[in-house]
Design a protein around this motif. Structure first.
Motif, PDB file in Angstrom:
ATOM      1  N   TRP A  90       0.749  -1.276   0.048  1.00 15.92           N
ATOM      2  CA  TRP A  90      -0.159  -0.034  -0.020  1.00 15.92           C
ATOM      3  C   TRP A  90       0.879   1.259   0.016  1.00 15.92           C
ATOM      4  O   TRP A  90       0.567   2.179  -0.683  1.00 15.92           O
ATOM      5  CB  TRP A  90      -0.751   0.028   1.133  1.00 15.92           C
ATOM      6  CG  TRP A  90      -1.805   1.252   1.447  1.00 15.92           C
ATOM      7  CD1 TRP A  90      -2.531   1.844   0.180  1.00 15.92           C
ATOM      8  CD2 TRP A  90      -2.626   1.566   2.681  1.00 15.92           C
ATOM      9  NE1 TRP A  90      -3.164   2.890   0.952  1.00 15.92           N
ATOM     10  CE2 TRP A  90      -3.277   2.903   2.230  1.00 15.92           C
ATOM     11  CE3 TRP A  90      -2.160   1.441   3.772  1.00 15.92           C
ATOM     12  CZ2 TRP A  90      -4.191   3.366   3.005  1.00 15.92           C
ATOM     13  CZ3 TRP A  90      -3.076   2.114   4.750  1.00 15.92           C
ATOM     14  CH2 TRP A  90      -3.765   3.154   4.324  1.00 15.92           C
ATOM     15  N   ILE A  91       1.733   1.228   0.854  1.00 17.36           N
ATOM     16  CA  ILE A  91       2.645   2.536   1.084  1.00 17.36           C
ATOM     17  C   ILE A  91       3.418   2.722  -0.473  1.00 17.36           C
ATOM     18  O   ILE A  91       3.687   3.588  -1.002  1.00 17.36           O
ATOM     19  CB  ILE A  91       3.713   2.349   2.040  1.00 17.36           C
ATOM     20  CG1 ILE A  91       3.168   1.870   3.507  1.00 17.36           C
ATOM     21  CG2 ILE A  91       4.588   3.502   2.122  1.00 17.36           C
ATOM     22  CD1 ILE A  91       4.055   1.740   4.498  1.00 17.36           C
ATOM     23  N   MET A  92       3.981   1.558  -0.920  1.00 20.14           N
ATOM     24  CA  MET A  92       4.703   1.463  -2.448  1.00 20.14           C
ATOM     25  C   MET A  92       3.817   2.011  -3.280  1.00 20.14           C
ATOM     26  O   MET A  92       4.460   2.616  -4.234  1.00 20.14           O
ATOM     27  CB  MET A  92       5.178   0.236  -2.466  1.00 20.14           C
ATOM     28  CG  MET A  92       6.236  -0.372  -1.674  1.00 20.14           C
ATOM     29  SD  MET A  92       8.078   0.385  -2.267  1.00 20.14           S
ATOM     30  CE  MET A  92       9.110  -0.430  -1.167  1.00 20.14           C
ATOM     31  N   SER A  93       2.617   2.002  -3.258  1.00 21.49           N
ATOM     32  CA  SER A  93       1.682   2.373  -4.379  1.00 21.49           C
ATOM     33  C   SER A  93       1.300   3.734  -4.404  1.00 21.49           C
ATOM     34  O   SER A  93       0.663   4.372  -4.802  1.00 21.49           O
ATOM     35  CB  SER A  93       0.737   1.321  -4.539  1.00 21.49           C
ATOM     36  OG  SER A  93      -0.177   1.349  -3.327  1.00 21.49           O
ATOM     37  N   MET A  94       1.518   4.273  -2.967  1.00 22.90           N
ATOM     38  CA  MET A  94       1.282   5.731  -2.967  1.00 22.90           C
ATOM     39  C   MET A  94       1.652   6.809  -4.102  1.00 22.90           C
ATOM     40  O   MET A  94       2.949   6.543  -3.961  1.00 22.90           O
ATOM     41  CB  MET A  94       1.527   6.171  -1.483  1.00 22.90           C
ATOM     42  CG  MET A  94       0.619   5.366  -0.296  1.00 22.90           C
ATOM     43  SD  MET A  94       1.074   5.798   1.326  1.00 22.90           S
ATOM     44  CE  MET A  94      -0.061   5.126   2.261  1.00 22.90           C
ATOM     45  N   THR A  95       0.799   7.727  -4.566  1.00 14.85           N
ATOM     46  CA  THR A  95       1.285   8.363  -5.642  1.00 14.85           C
ATOM     47  C   THR A  95       0.873   9.746  -5.440  1.00 14.85           C
ATOM     48  O   THR A  95       2.008  10.674  -5.854  1.00 14.85           O
ATOM     49  CB  THR A  95       0.639   7.972  -6.947  1.00 14.85           C
ATOM     50  OG1 THR A  95      -0.746   7.968  -6.554  1.00 14.85           O
ATOM     51  CG2 THR A  95       0.996   6.889  -7.614  1.00 14.85           C
ATOM     52  N   ASP A  96       0.032  10.104  -4.293  1.00 10.53           N
ATOM     53  CA  ASP A  96      -0.066  11.371  -3.975  1.00 10.53           C
ATOM     54  C   ASP A  96       1.107  12.237  -3.111  1.00 10.53           C
ATOM     55  O   ASP A  96       1.392  11.419  -2.388  1.00 10.53           O
ATOM     56  CB  ASP A  96      -1.422  11.641  -3.025  1.00 10.53           C
ATOM     57  CG  ASP A  96      -2.603  11.544  -4.268  1.00 10.53           C
ATOM     58  OD1 ASP A  96      -2.309  11.351  -5.447  1.00 10.53           O
ATOM     59  OD2 ASP A  96      -3.588  11.011  -3.727  1.00 10.53           O
ATOM     60  N   LYS A  97       1.796  13.333  -3.613  1.00 10.49           N
ATOM     61  CA  LYS A  97       2.676  13.524  -2.624  1.00 10.49           C
ATOM     62  C   LYS A  97       2.336  14.656  -1.633  1.00 10.49           C
ATOM     63  O   LYS A  97       2.774  15.795  -1.352  1.00 10.49           O
ATOM     64  CB  LYS A  97       3.713  14.468  -3.685  1.00 10.49           C
ATOM     65  CG  LYS A  97       4.308  13.412  -4.680  1.00 10.49           C
ATOM     66  CD  LYS A  97       5.628  13.059  -3.823  1.00 10.49           C
ATOM     67  CE  LYS A  97       6.584  12.315  -4.796  1.00 10.49           C
ATOM     68  NZ  LYS A  97       7.458  11.742  -4.256  1.00 10.49           N
ATOM     69  N   ASP A  98       1.288  14.291  -0.962  1.00  8.94           N
ATOM     70  CA  ASP A  98       0.881  15.091   0.112  1.00  8.94           C
ATOM     71  C   ASP A  98       1.410  14.864   1.240  1.00  8.94           C
ATOM     72  O   ASP A  98       2.155  14.090   1.569  1.00  8.94           O
ATOM     73  CB  ASP A  98      -0.824  15.067   0.127  1.00  8.94           C
ATOM     74  CG  ASP A  98      -1.224  13.488   0.220  1.00  8.94           C
ATOM     75  OD1 ASP A  98      -0.423  12.562   0.234  1.00  8.94           O
ATOM     76  OD2 ASP A  98      -2.468  13.266   0.665  1.00  8.94           O
ATOM     77  N   THR A  99       0.908  15.888   2.092  1.00 10.19           N
ATOM     78  CA  THR A  99       1.543  15.552   3.609  1.00 10.19           C
ATOM     79  C   THR A  99       0.450  14.940   4.452  1.00 10.19           C
ATOM     80  O   THR A  99      -0.652  15.428   4.696  1.00 10.19           O
ATOM     81  CB  THR A  99       1.920  17.266   4.337  1.00 10.19           C
ATOM     82  OG1 THR A  99       2.840  17.534   3.387  1.00 10.19           O
ATOM     83  CG2 THR A  99       2.509  16.976   5.549  1.00 10.19           C
ATOM     84  N   LEU A 100       1.088  14.189   5.254  1.00 11.19           N
ATOM     85  CA  LEU A 100       0.238  13.260   6.379  1.00 11.19           C
ATOM     86  C   LEU A 100       0.319  14.076   7.480  1.00 11.19           C
ATOM     87  O   LEU A 100       1.566  14.535   7.951  1.00 11.19           O
ATOM     88  CB  LEU A 100       0.578  11.919   6.487  1.00 11.19           C
ATOM     89  CG  LEU A 100       0.108  10.910   5.412  1.00 11.19           C
ATOM     90  CD1 LEU A 100       0.888   9.544   5.898  1.00 11.19           C
ATOM     91  CD2 LEU A 100      -1.328  10.800   5.050  1.00 11.19           C
ATOM     92  N   ASP A 101      -0.870  14.480   8.217  1.00 15.58           N
ATOM     93  CA  ASP A 101      -0.469  15.111   9.582  1.00 15.58           C
ATOM     94  C   ASP A 101      -0.114  13.854  10.530  1.00 15.58           C
ATOM     95  O   ASP A 101       0.758  14.408  11.473  1.00 15.58           O
ATOM     96  CB  ASP A 101      -2.055  15.421  10.089  1.00 15.58           C
ATOM     97  CG  ASP A 101      -2.661  16.446   9.253  1.00 15.58           C
ATOM     98  OD1 ASP A 101      -1.806  17.350   9.005  1.00 15.58           O
ATOM     99  OD2 ASP A 101      -3.873  16.265   8.860  1.00 15.58           O
ATOM    100  N   TYR A 102      -0.308  12.866  10.306  1.00 12.31           N
ATOM    101  CA  TYR A 102       0.521  11.584  11.480  1.00 12.31           C
ATOM    102  C   TYR A 102       0.333  10.249  10.845  1.00 12.31           C
ATOM    103  O   TYR A 102      -0.336  10.118   9.743  1.00 12.31           O
ATOM    104  CB  TYR A 102      -0.514  11.826  12.827  1.00 12.31           C
ATOM    105  CG  TYR A 102      -1.743  10.980  12.860  1.00 12.31           C
ATOM    106  CD1 TYR A 102      -2.149   9.873  12.824  1.00 12.31           C
ATOM    107  CD2 TYR A 102      -2.908  11.935  12.422  1.00 12.31           C
ATOM    108  CE1 TYR A 102      -3.279   9.035  12.631  1.00 12.31           C
ATOM    109  CE2 TYR A 102      -4.047  11.655  12.367  1.00 12.31           C
ATOM    110  CZ  TYR A 102      -4.456  10.341  12.651  1.00 12.31           C
ATOM    111  OH  TYR A 102      -5.602   9.584  12.467  1.00 12.31           O
TER     112      TYR A 102
END
Lengths: 476, 292
Positions: free
Chosen positions: B42-54
């Motif tokens: 799941w992490i490997m497939s993340m494409t949105d370069k947004d910022t996570l709050d936590y």
């Protein structure tokens, strides 16, 4: 050494190269190589038990020589008795001592007597039932003057320990295999390629079918008390294909490996689940053992001659002894007896030799009658496998009681998979075998290249490598 | 003989080609899953370069424990529970490194307990990393523990065969055909069973520095990420977590905050009822400033 191991994948090409490139000009050297390779193959499991094979081989070799020197009936009988006593004595001690000790204790306890026969910590030597029967067939055939006793110890010792079939058969007859050690083997490409393809088919049946079915069958048989009827039915089907894939897969690898060295072993399985009745099934399942019992037990007991009662008695004895041959447990005896019960009605109605041809001999699909016969036979055989697979007789009966309580639905198993998940694999096997039912194995004749590609692909993609199981018949 | 060797060579060639083909197909599928079958995929497939709050990391004691849906809904935050079963400090570090290649994150929470003293990869948790073992930062970590990782990396398709029950054909098939629970509820995986039998937990982590945890601390400093360690609830805890208190910055021990037996699925994992209660406790403790 397991056929489905890296060790064997290295061992086989080394022996092959030495056999055809280093020793090919000298038959004696070739036989010595096979003998040494066979001992290495067996010793890989436990070197200590090599002494048993060597001792058995020595006894039968010497008895064979003595049998050729004497014509006196009594002497010949004593020699045969000596061989039987030593070979069956070893088998009895290693395989059955604890069973009899426990059974005697149980019987005395049942009669209210306080008697306990101590049990021994015995390791069962791998393949002892197989090579014991093989070497016995030699002595009995020499005694019956069906074969000349060999004066070539290397050939004889190599015959007893021939590594492809040493630990789980086919149980070869001296009349078929021993003469092949006397003749110079010539490399035949067609035979070797066919052998290679048969090995691939055997690996497919073992690694893709049997080991995948085993995972499900083991789970279902271990937790049968919490699963529904359809799941328990799946458990029986999975075990039926596990035992078939495992054992016939081993035989295919053994026969295929022998072909690589220019040997021809007997066929051990001929698509047994396509049988239309029980008698046909027993002509197609573990043929080398069935015919061994026919030739060395059933016929000496009187076979089909004599009164109906005698024939029935002989049949029951053969089935029960055959069950007991598999293991020292009442479950195997019950399995053998149940098969006798299946067989007897056919025998009494003189219908035990009706289906001597192939199913759907002249058509692609079977007739309705053939289909029903095949399904009925499979159902009977599959139910009998419950006794073969169960740990105890009560386990087997409990399993059957739960199976017939008619609860519904497939369960999610403890292994976190659904009970029906690997049915497609069985259908693939079924398809391959159906269209090759007249051939020795499915990797022959039409579309060989395509079939080879598909089998290699499935071996890589669907093989069960994380839960590889030993061959079931090693324990026998 | 020549013909025989030609055919054997041909079979070997087919096998090698198939190994490479399957290797590429499987690896591609884990990098680009339709329905990711593991947190790592799941992490490997993340494409949105947004910022996570936590982001939350840890083992099953974290996946089944904190439900980001509740926090995100209440606070309007953007957070994920990236914990997964049997994850040790090494896997936590690898997960964090992987996440930072994909996204930025403001704050992370790491669940620690008796697994704090584990240094090597966990035999179960490491399997999720196998499809990605060709990534240098993963391979370099793993190879220090065993030579087998070299074979797993170099022999095509070997890793998928060795671990076929976890990342083999069945997993690949479901990757395309079955909706995955991995990324539902922002990574939280509810458990609905209620504990029947229990045994008191008496674990007592030792006060020895864990190199992977130290590296996690260093990474967070480097990236300016706020880092908190915590221990999730256990039923009838009779151990001692003082070493964790001594060794870890911003550590909070929640071991005894859930006392009701019905809120546990076993003595070290709370069920969905327990998770609802604990998530609120967790939120009140860490996000009290943001609660409206």
């Amino acid at each position: 050494m397991l056929f489905n191991s890296i060790d064997f994948a290295l061992f086989l090409p080394i022996v092959f190269v030495l056999y055809w490139f280093v020793t090919q000009k000298n038959l004696k050297l070739q036989n010595i190589l096979l003998l040494v390779a066979s001992y290495v193959f067996y010793g890989w499991w436990d070197w200590r038990f090599l002494s048993l094979i060597i001792f058995s081989s020595t006894v039968d070799y010497l008895i064979g020589i003595q049998l050729s020197k004497t014509t006196k009936s009594n002497n010949r009988k004593w020699l045969l008795f000596t061989s039987l006593f030593i070979n069956l004595g070893f088998l009895g001690f290693f395989k059955y001592f604890n069973f009899f000790a426990q059974s005697f204790t149980d019987a005395f306890t049942l009669l209210g007597q306080d008697f306990e026969l101590s049990r021994l910590n015995i390791i069962l030597p791998v393949g002892i039932s197989f090579y014991t029967f093989q070497t016995l067939s030699y002595t009995i055939d020499v005694y019956r003057k069906k074969i000349e006793p060999t004066k070539n110890p290397i050939a004889f010792f190599a015959f007893v320990s021939f590594f492809p079939q040493l630990v789980a058969g086919p149980i070869e007859r001296a009349t078929n295999l021993l003469p092949q050690f006397y003749k110079k083997r010539i490399f035949k490409s067609n035979q070797a390629i066919d052998g290679l393809q048969q090995i691939l088919w055997g690996l497919f049946k073992k690694i893709v079918i049997a080991d995948n079915c085993a995972q499900y069958a083991n789970d279902i048989f271990s937790n049968y008390d919490v699963y529904s009827s359809p799941t328990l039915i799946m458990g029986v089907i999975y075990f039926s294909f596990q035992i078939y894939g495992d054992f016939s897969g081993y035989s295919d690898i053994a026969i295929g490996t022998s072909k690589l060295f220019g040997f021809k072993l007997m066929t051990n399985f001929r698509y047994p689940y396509f049988s239309r009745d029980i008698a046909e099934f027993w002509r197609r399942w573990h043929i080398s053992l069935s015919t061994w019992f026919r030739d060395y037990l059933y016929i000496p007991l009187g076979g089909s001659r004599g009164s109906k009662w005698n024939v029935l008695r002989n049949t029951i004895i053969v089935f029960v002894v055959s069950g007991f041959w598999h293991g020292a447990n009442w479950t195997f005896i019950a399995w053998g007896a149940l098969n006798a019960i299946y067989f007897i009605p056919l025998l009494l109605a003189k219908k035990n030799r009706v289906h001597l041809d192939n199913i759907a001999e002249n058509s692609i699909l079977p007739s309705l009658k053939e289909t029903l016969g095949m399904l009925w036979t499979f159902t009977l055989i599959a139910l009998a496998w419950v006794f073969f697979r169960a740990e105890t007789i009560s386990h087997a009966f409990d399993y059957l009681v739960h199976l017939f309580n008619f609860s519904v639905g497939f369960d999610r198993l403890e292994i976190k998979r659904y009970a029906f998940e690997i049915l497609p694999l069985i259908l693939i096997l079924f398809g391959f075998e159906w269209f090759s039912r007249k051939d020795e194995h499915p990797m022959q004749k039409k579309y060989v290249w395509l079939k080879t590609f598909v089998i290699i692909f499935m071996l890589l993609l669907l093989g069960n490598y994380s839960n590889m199981q030993e061959f079931i018949y090693f324990q026998f | 003989m020549k013909r025989f060797f030609k055919i054997v060579s041909f079979y070997i060639l087919i096998t090698i080609l198939l190994l490479f083909l399957l290797e590429s197909l499987f690896t591609y599928s884990y990098y680009h899953p339709k329905n990711p079958r593991s947190k790592v995929s799941w992490i490997m497939s993340m494409t949105d370069k947004d910022t996570l709050d936590y982001a939350l990391f840890g083992s099953s004691r974290c996946i089944h424990t904190i439900n980001p849906t509740i926090i995100n809904k209440e606070l309007g935050t953007n957070g994920l529970n990236l914990a997964y079963q049997a994850s040790n400090p090494l896997e936590v570090k690898l997960s964090l490194k992987t996440l930072l290649k994909k996204k930025r994150v403001k704050r992370i929470f790491v669940q620690v307990d008796y697994s704090y003293n584990q240094h090597g990869p966990h035999p179960l948790a490491e399997i999720a990393w196998m499809p990605f073992i060709k990534e240098d930062y993963i391979y370099n970590e793993l190879k220090t523990y065993d030579d087998k990782y070299t074979y797993l990396k170099r022999i095509p398709f070997y890793r998928y065969m060795k671990y076929d029950s976890k990342i083999g054909f069945r997993d690949l098939f479901f990757n395309y055909t079955k909706k995955s629970a991995v990324n539902e509820h922002y990574g939280y995986a509810p458990k609905y069973t209620v504990m029947k039998k229990y045994k008191a937990n008496t674990s007592k982590p030792k006060a020895i520095e864990n190199p992977h945890i130290k590296e996690v601390i260093d990474i967070c400093k480097e990236y300016g990420i706020k880092l908190d360690f915590f221990t999730a609830p256990m039923y009838l805890f009779q151990g001692d977590n003082s070493a964790l208190r001594d060794m870890l910055p911003n550590y909070k021990d929640f071991t005894t905050v859930i006392k009701d037996k019905k809120k546990y699925q076993d003595n070290t994992h709370i069920n969905d009822e327990g998770a609802k209660e604990f998530t609120k406790i967790f939120m009140n403790h860490y996000f009290s400033d943001s609660i409206k």
